[in-house]
Design a protein around this motif. Structure first.
Motif, PDB file in Angstrom:
ATOM      1  N   TYR A 133       0.942  -1.205  -0.120  1.00 26.28           N
ATOM      2  CA  TYR A 133       0.047  -0.180   0.019  1.00 26.28           C
ATOM      3  C   TYR A 133       0.947   1.356  -0.111  1.00 26.28           C
ATOM      4  O   TYR A 133       1.848   1.203   0.718  1.00 26.28           O
ATOM      5  N   ASP A 169      -2.805   2.661   6.909  1.00 23.24           N
ATOM      6  CA  ASP A 169      -4.253   1.859   7.094  1.00 23.24           C
ATOM      7  C   ASP A 169      -5.209   2.651   7.249  1.00 23.24           C
ATOM      8  O   ASP A 169      -6.516   2.365   6.746  1.00 23.24           O
ATOM      9  N   ARG A 170      -5.101   3.733   7.833  1.00 21.46           N
ATOM     10  CA  ARG A 170      -6.233   4.794   8.169  1.00 21.46           C
ATOM     11  C   ARG A 170      -6.770   5.453   6.751  1.00 21.46           C
ATOM     12  O   ARG A 170      -8.024   5.455   6.484  1.00 21.46           O
ATOM     13  N   VAL A 216      -6.578   3.895   3.738  1.00 25.23           N
ATOM     14  CA  VAL A 216      -7.267   2.818   3.250  1.00 25.23           C
ATOM     15  C   VAL A 216      -8.481   2.744   3.700  1.00 25.23           C
ATOM     16  O   VAL A 216      -9.744   2.567   2.832  1.00 25.23           O
ATOM     17  N   ALA A 217      -8.862   2.727   4.949  1.00 26.63           N
ATOM     18  CA  ALA A 217     -10.109   2.502   5.756  1.00 26.63           C
ATOM     19  C   ALA A 217     -10.904   3.568   5.239  1.00 26.63           C
ATOM     20  O   ALA A 217     -12.145   3.384   5.045  1.00 26.63           O
ATOM     21  N   THR A 269     -12.085   3.058   1.692  1.00 30.93           N
ATOM     22  CA  THR A 269     -13.160   2.030   1.410  1.00 30.93           C
ATOM     23  C   THR A 269     -14.272   2.420   2.039  1.00 30.93           C
ATOM     24  O   THR A 269     -15.445   2.013   1.541  1.00 30.93           O
ATOM     25  N   ARG A 270     -14.480   3.304   3.133  1.00 32.62           N
ATOM     26  CA  ARG A 270     -15.625   3.644   3.599  1.00 32.62           C
ATOM     27  C   ARG A 270     -16.359   4.734   2.680  1.00 32.62           C
ATOM     28  O   ARG A 270     -17.673   4.512   2.319  1.00 32.62           O
ATOM     29  N   ASP A 276     -17.980   2.838  -0.149  1.00 26.11           N
ATOM     30  CA  ASP A 276     -19.031   1.892   0.350  1.00 26.11           C
ATOM     31  C   ASP A 276     -20.484   3.072   0.377  1.00 26.11           C
ATOM     32  O   ASP A 276     -21.443   2.567   0.033  1.00 26.11           O
ATOM     33  N   HIS A 311      -9.307  -1.212  -2.885  1.00 31.67           N
ATOM     34  CA  HIS A 311      -9.803  -0.812  -1.564  1.00 31.67           C
ATOM     35  C   HIS A 311     -11.523  -0.640  -2.000  1.00 31.67           C
ATOM     36  O   HIS A 311     -11.923  -0.042  -1.192  1.00 31.67           O
ATOM     37  N   PRO A 353     -15.177  -1.660  -1.227  1.00 35.26           N
ATOM     38  CA  PRO A 353     -15.831  -2.947  -0.102  1.00 35.26           C
ATOM     39  C   PRO A 353     -16.226  -4.182  -0.894  1.00 35.26           C
ATOM     40  O   PRO A 353     -16.607  -4.055  -1.827  1.00 35.26           O
TER      41      PRO A 353
END
Length: 121
Positions: free
Chosen positions: A49, A53-54, A56-57, A60-61, A64, A85, A87
């Motif tokens: 990546y 990680d934050r 990426v999250a 993804t949110r 979504d 990335h 969902p």
């Protein structure tokens, strides 16, 4: 006294944005630290990546939320790699990855097809 950092979301930042009256940046501000041709960097696969990680999250949110607005959104993932990335449980139509490393794009299970192209040229 010690202060506790509070993480802000994009909406928090944009609500309180104060925009300057004039453009505050010079062309020099947009120069990269490393002006080496990107083709050198992407000439071999990394399978990592390029954001934390934050990030990426958060991405993804965001996907979504946005993807649920359509029954089968068609997606062009620009600057893609081995993962998009997206969902797992969101409906999608055709998904195409556009990136610079063929082996990474081939390994991306979240897209139907890919295009290798240098966006800098």
């Amino acid at each position: 006294a010690r202060t506790t950092a509070r993480y802000l979301g994009v909406s928090d930042v944009l609500e309180r944005a104060v925009w300057p009256a004039e453009w505050p940046y010079s062309p020099n501000d947009f120069k990269r630290q490393d002006e080496t041709d990107d083709r050198s960097f992407y000439s071999f696969e990394r399978f990592c990546y390029h954001v934390d990680d934050r990030a990426v999250a958060a991405l993804t949110r965001y996907y979504d939320d946005v993807f649920r607005g359509w029954s089968e959104p068609r997606v062009l993932d620009i600057c893609s790699s081995h993962v998009s990335h997206f969902p797992d449980d969101c409906p999608r139509g055709e998904s195409i990855a556009l990136g610079m490393n063929k082996k990474e794009l081939e390994a991306n299970p979240q897209v139907d097809d890919y295009v290798v192209h240098d966006l800098n040229v």
